[in-house]
Write an enzyme that holds these catalytic residues in place. Structure first.
Site, PDB file in Angstrom:
ATOM      1  N   GLU A 230       4.597  26.235   4.392  1.00  0.00           N
ATOM      2  CA  GLU A 230       3.836  27.418   4.800  1.00  0.00           C
ATOM      3  C   GLU A 230       2.524  27.501   4.030  1.00  0.00           C
ATOM      4  OE1 GLU A 230       4.400  32.304   4.871  1.00  0.00           O
ATOM      5  OE2 GLU A 230       5.479  31.090   3.393  1.00  0.00           O
TER       6      GLU A 230
ATOM      7  N   LYS B 173       4.721  34.376  12.337  1.00  0.00           N
ATOM      8  CA  LYS B 173       5.658  34.921  11.356  1.00  0.00           C
ATOM      9  C   LYS B 173       5.969  36.359  11.745  1.00  0.00           C
ATOM     10  CE  LYS B 173       6.402  35.191   6.345  1.00  0.00           C
ATOM     11  NZ  LYS B 173       5.837  34.847   5.020  1.00  0.00           N
TER      12      LYS B 173
ATOM     13  N   CYS C 192       9.261  31.048   6.323  1.00  0.00           N
ATOM     14  CA  CYS C 192       9.604  31.589   5.000  1.00  0.00           C
ATOM     15  C   CYS C 192      10.515  32.825   5.068  1.00  0.00           C
ATOM     16  CB  CYS C 192       8.310  31.887   4.235  1.00  0.00           C
ATOM     17  SG  CYS C 192       8.562  32.117   2.441  1.00  0.00           S
TER      18      CYS C 192
END
Length: 519
Positions: free
Chosen positions: A269, A344, A378
């Site tokens: 990321e 995300k 993440c």
């Protein structure tokens, strides 16, 4: 700023059967590949396509013919004149093709000089190998030019030249590629093509053996193993002076993954934040939008590299500005030139505070040439509902690019990734950054121990860790994962987490495309 149109960055790579509509382009490519040598006639190509269309393959890039191969099936006979392509291939008309034979004979492979260096020959050889497996053929036999020999003909014999190429002390543009694709030299053929001055008329006689061949079988047998090779990059953050320097570092890892014939390569990321070291320092919110200005270059780079190195790339994540909102987006660059993206969905408190990132609102899964995959950036892997949705949509592996600054942050990602494997009977690969970026706020220190995780059951690794890096060093891990094993585990594993959910007590409810959906 309007959303980026990913189609503007995509390449269209198609491996398909040749057609007569390709004839003019095929001849033009042949003239560029083999100047001064006779080209195919329309009658020869028409005969090949009528008799064995599946064996005549080409690659098209953005609508332009870039490479081709031609072949036929024969019954193996050691006394056959394998050194005489005109006899073996009926002078290119292939009227001697035997559909029930056991050997695929490769007549020719060529790659347009404009598209060389993109491993297109590997794609053609892979297509031939798959044809062998589908038809249960024992081998591929080819005769290959040695166009580099003319530079050494006054110093050594053709035999010595081939031996030097085999031991890698000399590079030959054709033979080196054939050896890399699993062929073995079985002999030397003099006077193969007298007009081929670059090879001084010589050619090699090569063979690839189909280890899946079953004598007497009339069909392909499906195997109990379907390996998918994954490369995870643990990337060291360092100051760079330009985008080109960043690109050079990325290409090194892509070259490694390609050399090991990986199907996927995963980057961390926001490893692109190292580009902030080559722009003027500013407040974090403005810096993130500065970083987003590199997104078109980033998309161009990874689209080209995925095609060039014949590997599906999960390009970590990168900031992108769409309709004046900043997103943290992970892109999938398929090796056929197409692109997918996953925003995300869960934004950490520090991302909101420092950068002003906007959350995405949809769980995507992506069809690839190796199955269905998902991407969770993440923090997203720490929310089990997302993996439930991805698994329901068919994901067999979830790729997690992450970026954490402390061991505690890393452990949250790791432990949740392993939990998702057990809950959903799938694989999870995580990739993080190491190293430091002094004076780049909110991206200055990093901690990572990247890995590939499996369900916890007898058929997998003892600790449910397929592979993992040493912590905080730049490296890669490469591992084969078996999707067929995963399917069997989901159906007959020791515990049945997916099937044993108490949907009478709880369910995952989510909204997508204006609809309310349940799992």
């Amino acid at each position: 700023m309007e959303p980026l149109d990913l189609k503007e960055f995509e390449w269209k790579i198609v491996v398909r059967q040749l057609t007569m509509d390709d004839f003019d382009d095929l001849v033009e490519m042949q003239k560029k590949c083999f100047p001064g040598m006779p080209t195919w006639t329309r009658e020869q190509i028409a005969s090949q396509l009528e008799i064995f269309p599946e064996g005549q393959i080409c690659i098209e890039i953005d609508g332009k013919l870039a490479a081709s191969s031609s072949s036929l099936i024969l019954e193996y006979d050691p006394s056959l004149e394998w050194h005489n392509w005109k006899a073996v291939a009926d002078n290119g008309f292939i009227r001697n093709h035997k559909p029930k034979g056991d050997t695929l004979y490769g007549i020719e492979i060529m790659v347009d000089p404009e598209f060389r260096g993109m491993k297109l020959s590997r794609r053609l050889y892979d297509a031939r190998k798959e044809l062998c497996r589908e038809r249960n053929l024992a081998r591929i036999i080819i005769a290959g030019r040695i166009p580099g020999y003319h530079e050494y003909a006054d110093k050594m014999s053709a035999r010595e030249y081939i031996e030097r190429v085999v031991d890698k002390s000399i590079y030959d543009p054709v033979l080196t590629a054939q050896l890399a694709n699993g062929f073995s030299v079985r002999g030397l053929i003099p006077n193969y093509l007298p007009s081929d001055t670059a090879s001084c008329g010589y050619a090699t006689y090569l063979e690839w053996t189909n280890l899946d061949y079953i004598r007497g079988a009339k069909r392909r047998f499906h195997h109990v193993v379907e390996p998918i090779r994954v490369c995870v990059v643990q990337y060291e953050m360092r100051a760079v002076k330009s985008f080109d320097e960043f690109a050079q570092q990325c290409e090194f890892f892509l070259d490694v993954a390609s050399d090991y014939k990986c199907d996927f390569v995963l980057f961390p990321e926001l490893f692109t934040t190292q580009l902030l070291s080559c722009v003027q320092a500013t407040r974090p919110g403005l810096a993130a939008r500065q970083l987003a200005e590199f997104t078109p270059q980033y998309l161009d780079l990874f689209t080209e590299m995925a095609v060039k190195y014949d590997v599906n790339v999960i390009g970590g994540s990168q900031f992108v500005v769409e309709r004046d909102k900043l997103y943290n987006t992970s892109y999938l660059f398929r090796r056929d030139g197409s692109i997918g993206k996953q925003d995300k969905i869960h934004i950490t408190p520090s991302e909101r505070r420092w950068w002003g990132v906007t959350p995405g609102d949809r769980v995507e899964v992506f069809d690839t040439d190796c199955g269905v995959v998902g991407i969770q950036v993440c923090y997203d892997i720490e929310f089990p509902e997302l993996s439930r949705i991805a698994a329901q949509k068919g994901a067999q592996i979830i790729f997690v690019p992450f970026n954490t600054d402390t061991r505690h942050g890393y452990l949250r990602v790791r432990h949740c990734a392993q939990a998702r494997c057990i809950e959903n009977h799938l694989y999870v690969a995580i990739s993080g950054c190491t190293g430091n970026l002094p004076f780049v706020e909110n991206a200055d220190i990093h901690y990572a121990q990247s890995g590939i995780f499996t369900p916890a059951d007898a058929e997998f690794a003892r600790d449910a860790v397929a592979a993992e890096c040493n912590p905080n060093v730049e490296t890669v891990i490469i591992h084969d994962l078996d999707f067929e094993q995963l399917r069997r585990h989901r159906e007959r594993g020791t515990v049945q987490n997916w099937n044993d959910r108490r949907r009478d007590l709880y369910r995952v409810v989510y909204h997508e495309d204006g609809k309310k959906l349940e799992i």
